[in-house]
Design a protein around this motif. Structure first.
Motif, short mmCIF file in Angstrom:
data_model
loop_
_atom_site.label_atom_id
_atom_site.label_comp_id
_atom_site.label_asym_id
_atom_site.label_seq_id
_atom_site.Cartn_x
_atom_site.Cartn_y
_atom_site.Cartn_z
N GLY A 200 -53.14 17.00 -58.44
CA GLY A 200 -54.49 17.38 -59.10
C GLY A 200 -54.20 18.52 -59.95
N HIS A 201 -55.35 19.32 -60.14
CA HIS A 201 -55.75 20.63 -60.94
C HIS A 201 -54.47 21.66 -60.61
CE1 HIS A 201 -59.17 19.17 -62.97
NE2 HIS A 201 -59.69 18.91 -61.94
N ALA A 202 -54.07 21.66 -59.44
CA ALA A 202 -52.84 22.63 -59.28
C ALA A 202 -51.64 22.00 -59.88
CB ALA A 202 -52.56 22.45 -57.59
N GLY A 203 -51.36 20.83 -60.10
CA GLY A 203 -50.31 20.38 -60.82
C GLY A 203 -50.38 20.76 -62.22
N GLU A 204 -51.69 20.70 -62.84
CA GLU A 204 -51.83 21.10 -64.17
C GLU A 204 -51.59 22.66 -64.15
OE1 GLU A 204 -55.21 18.93 -66.67
OE2 GLU A 204 -56.21 19.94 -64.85
N TYR A 205 -51.95 23.50 -63.56
CA TYR A 205 -51.73 24.88 -63.61
C TYR A 205 -50.30 25.21 -63.48
CZ TYR A 205 -56.90 25.13 -62.60
OH TYR A 205 -58.18 24.75 -62.57
N ALA A 206 -49.67 24.45 -62.58
CA ALA A 206 -48.04 24.56 -62.51
C ALA A 206 -47.34 24.27 -63.68
CB ALA A 206 -47.77 23.71 -61.34
N VAL A 207 -47.74 23.28 -64.22
CA VAL A 207 -46.84 23.02 -65.63
C VAL A 207 -47.37 23.97 -66.76
CG1 VAL A 207 -46.81 21.38 -67.49
CG2 VAL A 207 -46.87 20.40 -65.29
N VAL B 211 -46.02 24.31 -78.88
CA VAL B 211 -46.07 25.36 -77.92
C VAL B 211 -47.32 25.75 -77.18
CG1 VAL B 211 -45.43 27.73 -77.40
CG2 VAL B 211 -43.86 26.53 -79.22
N GLN B 212 -48.57 25.54 -77.99
CA GLN B 212 -49.68 25.74 -77.29
C GLN B 212 -49.90 24.34 -76.39
OE1 GLN B 212 -51.53 28.22 -77.59
NE2 GLN B 212 -53.61 27.68 -76.97
N ASP B 213 -49.50 23.46 -76.69
CA ASP B 213 -49.79 22.23 -76.00
C ASP B 213 -49.02 22.30 -74.54
OD1 ASP B 213 -51.15 20.40 -77.96
OD2 ASP B 213 -49.33 19.55 -78.41
N PHE B 214 -47.85 23.03 -74.61
CA PHE B 214 -47.08 23.05 -73.42
C PHE B 214 -47.48 24.05 -72.46
CE2 PHE B 214 -43.31 21.87 -76.51
CZ PHE B 214 -43.48 20.38 -76.07
N LYS B 215 -48.01 25.21 -73.26
CA LYS B 215 -48.30 26.19 -72.24
C LYS B 215 -49.89 25.95 -71.78
CE LYS B 215 -45.80 29.99 -74.25
NZ LYS B 215 -45.55 31.20 -74.88
N THR B 216 -50.66 25.07 -72.23
CA THR B 216 -51.97 24.93 -71.84
C THR B 216 -51.96 23.26 -71.45
OG1 THR B 216 -52.76 24.45 -74.12
CG2 THR B 216 -53.14 26.63 -72.96
N PHE B 217 -50.97 22.80 -70.98
CA PHE B 217 -50.92 21.47 -70.57
C PHE B 217 -52.22 20.89 -70.08
CE2 PHE B 217 -50.26 17.94 -67.36
CZ PHE B 217 -49.40 17.24 -68.21
N GLU B 218 -52.93 19.71 -70.37
CA GLU B 218 -53.92 19.40 -70.00
C GLU B 218 -53.91 17.84 -69.63
OE1 GLU B 218 -56.95 17.91 -70.47
OE2 GLU B 218 -58.07 19.48 -69.22
N LYS C 58 -59.44 23.29 -72.01
CA LYS C 58 -59.88 21.67 -72.01
C LYS C 58 -59.53 21.13 -73.56
CE LYS C 58 -60.96 21.41 -67.73
NZ LYS C 58 -60.27 20.44 -66.78
N PHE C 59 -59.06 20.30 -73.64
CA PHE C 59 -58.77 19.56 -74.81
C PHE C 59 -58.21 18.02 -74.57
CE2 PHE C 59 -54.92 21.45 -74.10
CZ PHE C 59 -53.77 20.86 -74.39
N ASN C 60 -58.39 17.16 -75.60
CA ASN C 60 -58.17 15.64 -75.26
C ASN C 60 -56.90 15.15 -76.16
OD1 ASN C 60 -60.89 14.53 -73.77
ND2 ASN C 60 -59.02 13.38 -73.81
N TYR C 61 -56.27 16.08 -77.21
CA TYR C 61 -54.98 15.37 -77.79
C TYR C 61 -54.13 16.51 -78.03
CZ TYR C 61 -56.86 16.89 -82.30
OH TYR C 61 -57.12 17.45 -83.41
N PHE C 62 -52.75 15.92 -77.70
CA PHE C 62 -51.55 16.65 -78.12
C PHE C 62 -51.47 16.77 -79.65
CE2 PHE C 62 -50.33 15.86 -73.62
CZ PHE C 62 -50.83 17.05 -73.03
N ASP C 63 -50.99 17.77 -80.14
CA ASP C 63 -50.34 17.65 -81.43
C ASP C 63 -49.70 16.34 -81.81
OD1 ASP C 63 -50.66 19.00 -84.01
OD2 ASP C 63 -48.50 18.82 -84.13
N GLY D 272 -47.16 24.64 -52.41
CA GLY D 272 -45.90 23.87 -52.22
C GLY D 272 -45.78 23.02 -53.49
N ALA D 273 -47.10 22.70 -54.12
CA ALA D 273 -46.98 22.00 -55.47
C ALA D 273 -46.30 22.56 -56.46
CB ALA D 273 -48.39 21.45 -55.66
N TYR D 274 -46.79 24.05 -56.77
CA TYR D 274 -46.19 24.53 -57.61
C TYR D 274 -44.83 24.82 -57.47
CZ TYR D 274 -50.00 27.18 -60.04
OH TYR D 274 -51.00 27.63 -60.72
N ALA D 275 -44.35 24.84 -56.43
CA ALA D 275 -42.68 24.85 -56.19
C ALA D 275 -42.08 23.73 -56.61
CB ALA D 275 -42.26 25.27 -54.82
N ALA D 276 -42.62 22.59 -56.12
CA ALA D 276 -42.12 21.30 -56.50
C ALA D 276 -42.09 20.92 -57.93
CB ALA D 276 -43.06 20.03 -55.96
#
Length: 471
Positions: A148-155, A175-182, A227-232, A390-394
């Motif tokens: 879930g959202h924990a996975g987003e935050y972990a990425v 780089v912005q896409d990666f650091k704010t993965f959505e 929050k955004f809906n498209y990567f570059d 644990g999700a963060y670690a995975a």
């Protein structure tokens, strides 16, 4: 759309989508039109075949999503509680199916009113509006990573901890896409770019109805941070869809929402608020009496009186189900009314609220109270937080292994020269493993495609295996 039939409107004042200040100064705001908004051409320019009384193109969108592999994977992805031991707790798939049912009802009521007003083009029936909303609801969480959202935050956290040199060869937008993965942007990428090379080939109308945050990661800080809906990488496809449907463009790369997005959002809001607190009962976090009181507050006075008359003969579960059903019915009716009360602002791209927040005060207050209860008492529950750690670690383990492998491949240039570990990891990545010579930016995107496509269980098992192999 005939404006005089849907006038007498007021703009929302509180909401999630911040509109540029310049919009209110425009003397003649651009206005979207239903015939273009409901275009049933498929992405890539494939024109819809004439119907023979069978399924419409929008109904085919619904079926394509149901039969897709990413949709099936939702059954093993987190809704709120990662890896729950209680089988009755919602997962991402059961949540999505419930949202699609509510969305279908919202779309059907809206379609009937549009048809009665003569607003629908000849190729679109009232039921087709319901099909578009239902299909977009089915897709609304399809890009979410495991946990879930924990996975987003972990990425996001993993990329934010990389040194500057890690991004050598990547554009600033990437780089912005990666650091704010959505997850929403990942869902758009999946629907348009990843399945069978060109996505699921959904109609323009359904794809646009999926786009909740119509801007990129670069624009997000000024509209809705995070929050955004498209990567570059999907910028051209996103622009094509909006241009095809005549979506209002506020500034370069920032568009208004397709009107039906508000119905998809309302369906998610209704289910998310009520489902979270119901799951709180199942998890033993919330007492039934607290949930019962909250749901009862959503009802009208006559329904509250009816409930009090029947409550003594019902069990706790029966009372909750009775209240939930009545509450959902009222919420659907209220959101449709809110949609038409604000139709002019919506079609001009000036509606800056949600249908729930702009509806009856009783409804808006009730949903806010439900969400607040979830935030205060469910999201902070110790077991949930322990599993999320644990999700963060995975996620860390998976991204470490994948990035080491794709960077090694870029360095040696040939899979035959890879270390055994890197070779095995790339094999696990399957179709998402970058071919030799793939630029580093696209390699990272493929790496994210692989990790975000994993289920909770698969991500946990792979991370454990990788740690074992490394230890």
């Amino acid at each position: 759309m005939q404006g005089h039939r849907l006038r007498g409107l007021r703009d929302g004042t509180s909401g999630l989508v911040a509109m540029p200040a310049s919009i209110s100064k425009a003397p003649r705001p651009q206005r979207m039109a239903w015939p273009r908004l409901l275009d049933n051409t498929r992405l890539g320019g494939r024109a819809a075949a004439p119907t023979d009384g069978g399924r419409s193109e929008y109904q085919k969108d619904h079926d394509r999503l149901i039969f897709s592999e990413p949709f099936r994977k939702l059954s093993r992805k987190t809704q709120v509680h990662p890896l729950p031991e209680n089988d009755r707790v919602h997962n991402r798939l059961t949540h999505t199916l419930e949202v699609s049912c509510v969305g279908r009802s919202l779309g059907e009521l809206t379609g009937k009113r549009l048809a009665a007003a003569g607003e629908l083009p000849p190729h679109v029936a009232a039921a087709d509006v319901a099909a578009v909303v239902q299909a977009a609801c089915l897709a609304h969480d399809i890009g979410n990573p495991p946990f879930g959202h924990a996975g987003e935050y972990a990425v996001r956290d993993w990329y934010s901890r990389r040194p500057i040199g890690f991004f050598s060869g990547c554009t600033p937008a990437a780089v912005q896409d990666f650091k704010t993965f959505e997850g929403n942007a990942q869902g758009f990428r999946l629907l348009t770019s990843l399945v069978d090379t060109v996505g699921l080939r959904l109609t323009y109308a359904t794809l646009a109805s999926f786009i909740k945050y119509p801007w990129s990661s670069v624009h997000a800080p000024r509209h809705r941070p995070g929050k955004f809906n498209y990567f570059d990488s999907e910028r051209a496809i996103f622009t094509e869809i909006c241009g095809k449907l005549g979506i209002v463009e506020h500034e370069a790369g920032v568009f208004a929402r397709h009107p039906l997005v508000y119905l998809v959002e309302a369906a998610d809001d209704i289910c998310y608020a009520i489902i979270d607190i119901e799951d709180g009962i199942e998890m033993g976090i919330l007492p039934p009496a607290d949930v019962e009181a909250l749901l009862c507050d959503l009802l009208t006075a006559p329904l509250q009186a009816e409930f009090r008359g029947a409550a003594s003969s019902l069990t706790d579960n029966q009372r909750i189900r009775w209240l939930r059903g009545k509450a959902v019915d009222l919420l659907i009716e209220d959101c449709v009314q809110s949609f038409f009360s604000h139709a002019e602002a919506i079609l001009c791209g000036r509606f800056a609220s949600t249908l729930v927040e702009a509806g009856a005060p009783r409804v808006a207050q009730g949903i806010r109270a439900a969400k607040q209860m979830a935030r205060d008492r469910i999201f902070t529950h110790s077991r949930k937080m322990e599993i999320e750690i644990g999700a963060y670690a995975a996620i860390d383990t998976l991204l470490d292994a994948c990035s080491d492998s794709v960077r090694e491949l870029l360095e040696v240039g040939n899979r035959d020269k890879l270390s055994y570990r890197a070779s095995r990891v790339l094999t696990l990545m399957g179709e998402h493993a970058p071919p030799p010579g793939t630029p580093i930016e696209e390699s990272y995107r493929l790496m994210n495609d692989f990790v975000s496509g994993l289920t909770d269980n698969r991500a946990t098992r792979l991370a454990q295996a990788i740690r074992g192999a490394g230890g």
